[in-house]
Write a protein that holds these residues in place. Sequence first.
Motif, PDB file in Angstrom:
ATOM      1  N   GLY A  46      -7.526  -9.972 -15.502  1.00  0.00           N
ATOM      2  CA  GLY A  46      -6.941 -10.486 -14.285  1.00  0.00           C
ATOM      3  C   GLY A  46      -6.889  -9.418 -13.134  1.00  0.00           C
ATOM      4  N   GLY A  47      -6.350  -9.761 -12.127  1.00  0.00           N
ATOM      5  CA  GLY A  47      -6.035  -8.731 -11.066  1.00  0.00           C
ATOM      6  C   GLY A  47      -5.922  -9.466  -9.597  1.00  0.00           C
ATOM      7  N   LEU A  48      -6.126  -8.651  -8.640  1.00  0.00           N
ATOM      8  CA  LEU A  48      -5.844  -8.887  -7.216  1.00  0.00           C
ATOM      9  C   LEU A  48      -7.286  -9.149  -6.570  1.00  0.00           C
ATOM     10  N   VAL A  49      -7.741 -10.135  -5.962  1.00  0.00           N
ATOM     11  CA  VAL A  49      -8.813 -10.166  -5.366  1.00  0.00           C
ATOM     12  C   VAL A  49      -8.804 -10.854  -3.957  1.00  0.00           C
ATOM     13  N   GLN A  50      -9.763 -10.693  -2.999  1.00  0.00           N
ATOM     14  CA  GLN A  50      -9.629 -11.425  -1.739  1.00  0.00           C
ATOM     15  C   GLN A  50     -10.256 -12.625  -2.097  1.00  0.00           C
ATOM     16  N   ALA A  51      -9.739 -13.778  -1.229  1.00  0.00           N
ATOM     17  CA  ALA A  51     -10.483 -15.132  -1.006  1.00  0.00           C
ATOM     18  C   ALA A  51     -12.084 -14.861  -0.979  1.00  0.00           C
ATOM     19  N   GLY A  52     -12.627 -15.641  -1.786  1.00  0.00           N
ATOM     20  CA  GLY A  52     -14.104 -15.676  -1.668  1.00  0.00           C
ATOM     21  C   GLY A  52     -14.644 -14.780  -2.930  1.00  0.00           C
ATOM     22  N   GLY A  53     -13.893 -14.064  -3.345  1.00  0.00           N
ATOM     23  CA  GLY A  53     -14.281 -12.909  -4.461  1.00  0.00           C
ATOM     24  C   GLY A  53     -14.426 -13.738  -5.733  1.00  0.00           C
ATOM     25  N   SER A  54     -14.760 -12.736  -6.921  1.00  0.00           N
ATOM     26  CA  SER A  54     -14.940 -13.041  -8.248  1.00  0.00           C
ATOM     27  C   SER A  54     -14.139 -12.286  -8.901  1.00  0.00           C
ATOM     28  N   LEU A  55     -13.811 -12.959 -10.051  1.00  0.00           N
ATOM     29  CA  LEU A  55     -13.370 -12.176 -11.303  1.00  0.00           C
ATOM     30  C   LEU A  55     -13.694 -12.562 -12.623  1.00  0.00           C
ATOM     31  N   ARG A  56     -13.916 -12.076 -13.733  1.00  0.00           N
ATOM     32  CA  ARG A  56     -14.339 -12.553 -14.957  1.00  0.00           C
ATOM     33  C   ARG A  56     -13.182 -12.299 -15.984  1.00  0.00           C
ATOM     34  N   LEU A  57     -12.771 -13.312 -16.557  1.00  0.00           N
ATOM     35  CA  LEU A  57     -11.608 -13.135 -17.603  1.00  0.00           C
ATOM     36  C   LEU A  57     -12.345 -13.219 -18.762  1.00  0.00           C
ATOM     37  N   GLU A 107      -5.342 -20.663  -3.700  1.00  0.00           N
ATOM     38  CA  GLU A 107      -4.479 -21.853  -4.493  1.00  0.00           C
ATOM     39  C   GLU A 107      -5.052 -21.336  -6.186  1.00  0.00           C
ATOM     40  N   ASP A 108      -5.959 -20.380  -6.208  1.00  0.00           N
ATOM     41  CA  ASP A 108      -6.320 -20.041  -7.870  1.00  0.00           C
ATOM     42  C   ASP A 108      -5.086 -19.157  -8.279  1.00  0.00           C
ATOM     43  N   THR A 109      -4.257 -18.626  -7.431  1.00  0.00           N
ATOM     44  CA  THR A 109      -3.265 -17.523  -7.745  1.00  0.00           C
ATOM     45  C   THR A 109      -2.623 -18.304  -9.079  1.00  0.00           C
ATOM     46  N   ALA A 110      -2.396 -17.637 -10.113  1.00  0.00           N
ATOM     47  CA  ALA A 110      -1.724 -18.106 -11.404  1.00  0.00           C
ATOM     48  C   ALA A 110      -1.746 -17.068 -12.281  1.00  0.00           C
ATOM     49  N   VAL A 111      -1.072 -17.439 -13.563  1.00  0.00           N
ATOM     50  CA  VAL A 111      -1.200 -16.592 -14.636  1.00  0.00           C
ATOM     51  C   VAL A 111      -2.196 -17.421 -15.520  1.00  0.00           C
ATOM     52  N   TYR A 112      -3.163 -16.956 -16.016  1.00  0.00           N
ATOM     53  CA  TYR A 112      -4.237 -17.612 -16.692  1.00  0.00           C
ATOM     54  C   TYR A 112      -4.135 -17.292 -18.284  1.00  0.00           C
ATOM     55  N   TYR A 113      -4.241 -18.476 -18.989  1.00  0.00           N
ATOM     56  CA  TYR A 113      -4.088 -18.605 -20.441  1.00  0.00           C
ATOM     57  C   TYR A 113      -5.291 -18.829 -21.115  1.00  0.00           C
ATOM     58  N   CYS A 114      -5.623 -18.363 -22.303  1.00  0.00           N
ATOM     59  CA  CYS A 114      -6.940 -18.762 -23.034  1.00  0.00           C
ATOM     60  C   CYS A 114      -6.011 -19.512 -24.197  1.00  0.00           C
ATOM     61  N   GLN A 167      -2.532 -12.076 -15.125  1.00  0.00           N
ATOM     62  CA  GLN A 167      -2.170 -12.644 -13.744  1.00  0.00           C
ATOM     63  C   GLN A 167      -3.565 -12.576 -12.892  1.00  0.00           C
ATOM     64  N   VAL A 168      -3.833 -13.501 -12.275  1.00  0.00           N
ATOM     65  CA  VAL A 168      -4.849 -13.693 -11.075  1.00  0.00           C
ATOM     66  C   VAL A 168      -4.291 -13.783  -9.778  1.00  0.00           C
ATOM     67  N   THR A 169      -4.495 -12.919  -8.729  1.00  0.00           N
ATOM     68  CA  THR A 169      -3.727 -13.072  -7.443  1.00  0.00           C
ATOM     69  C   THR A 169      -4.915 -13.107  -6.532  1.00  0.00           C
ATOM     70  N   VAL A 170      -5.064 -14.258  -5.590  1.00  0.00           N
ATOM     71  CA  VAL A 170      -5.872 -14.226  -4.603  1.00  0.00           C
ATOM     72  C   VAL A 170      -5.359 -14.113  -3.186  1.00  0.00           C
ATOM     73  N   SER A 171      -5.864 -13.058  -2.598  1.00  0.00           N
ATOM     74  CA  SER A 171      -5.170 -12.848  -1.240  1.00  0.00           C
ATOM     75  C   SER A 171      -6.155 -13.597  -0.248  1.00  0.00           C
TER      76      SER A 171
END
Length: 125
Positions: free
Chosen positions: A9-20, A89-96, A120-124
């Motif tokens: 998780g982390g902070l990323v700008q809108a349009g970006g990508s993350l891999r959990l 709107e994808d900002t949230a705590v992500y649980y597996c 935590q995933v935060t999308v700015s």
Amino acid sequence: QVQLVESGGGLVQAGGSLRLSCAASGRTLSSYSLGWFRQAPGKEREFVAAISWSGGNTYYADSVKGRFTISRDNAKNTVYLQMNSLKPEDTAVYYCAASSRFRSPRGSQYDYDFWGQGTQVTVSS
């Protein structure tokens, strides 16, 4: 018992990508279905994606379909969530989560037996 630990998780700008990633210990998950859920502040936990025990079947929430991809590596006892085209709107705590009762992908949190602590995933914008 199964212990699940999320990372990525982390902070990323809108349009970006993350891999959990979600690594399991205590028991092999090769016969478990696995899922990802998320919870935003002030909202209930909601389903994101799920995958069958073999990885052959997947199931997505409409809100993430076409943007997120769930996968698993049973040799590494790990499940992944690739998130592309992220939105604020994808900002949230992500649980597996892992289900010992079902092999098919499940969309209800009540079908899962084991949960991670969340990342935590935060999308700015």
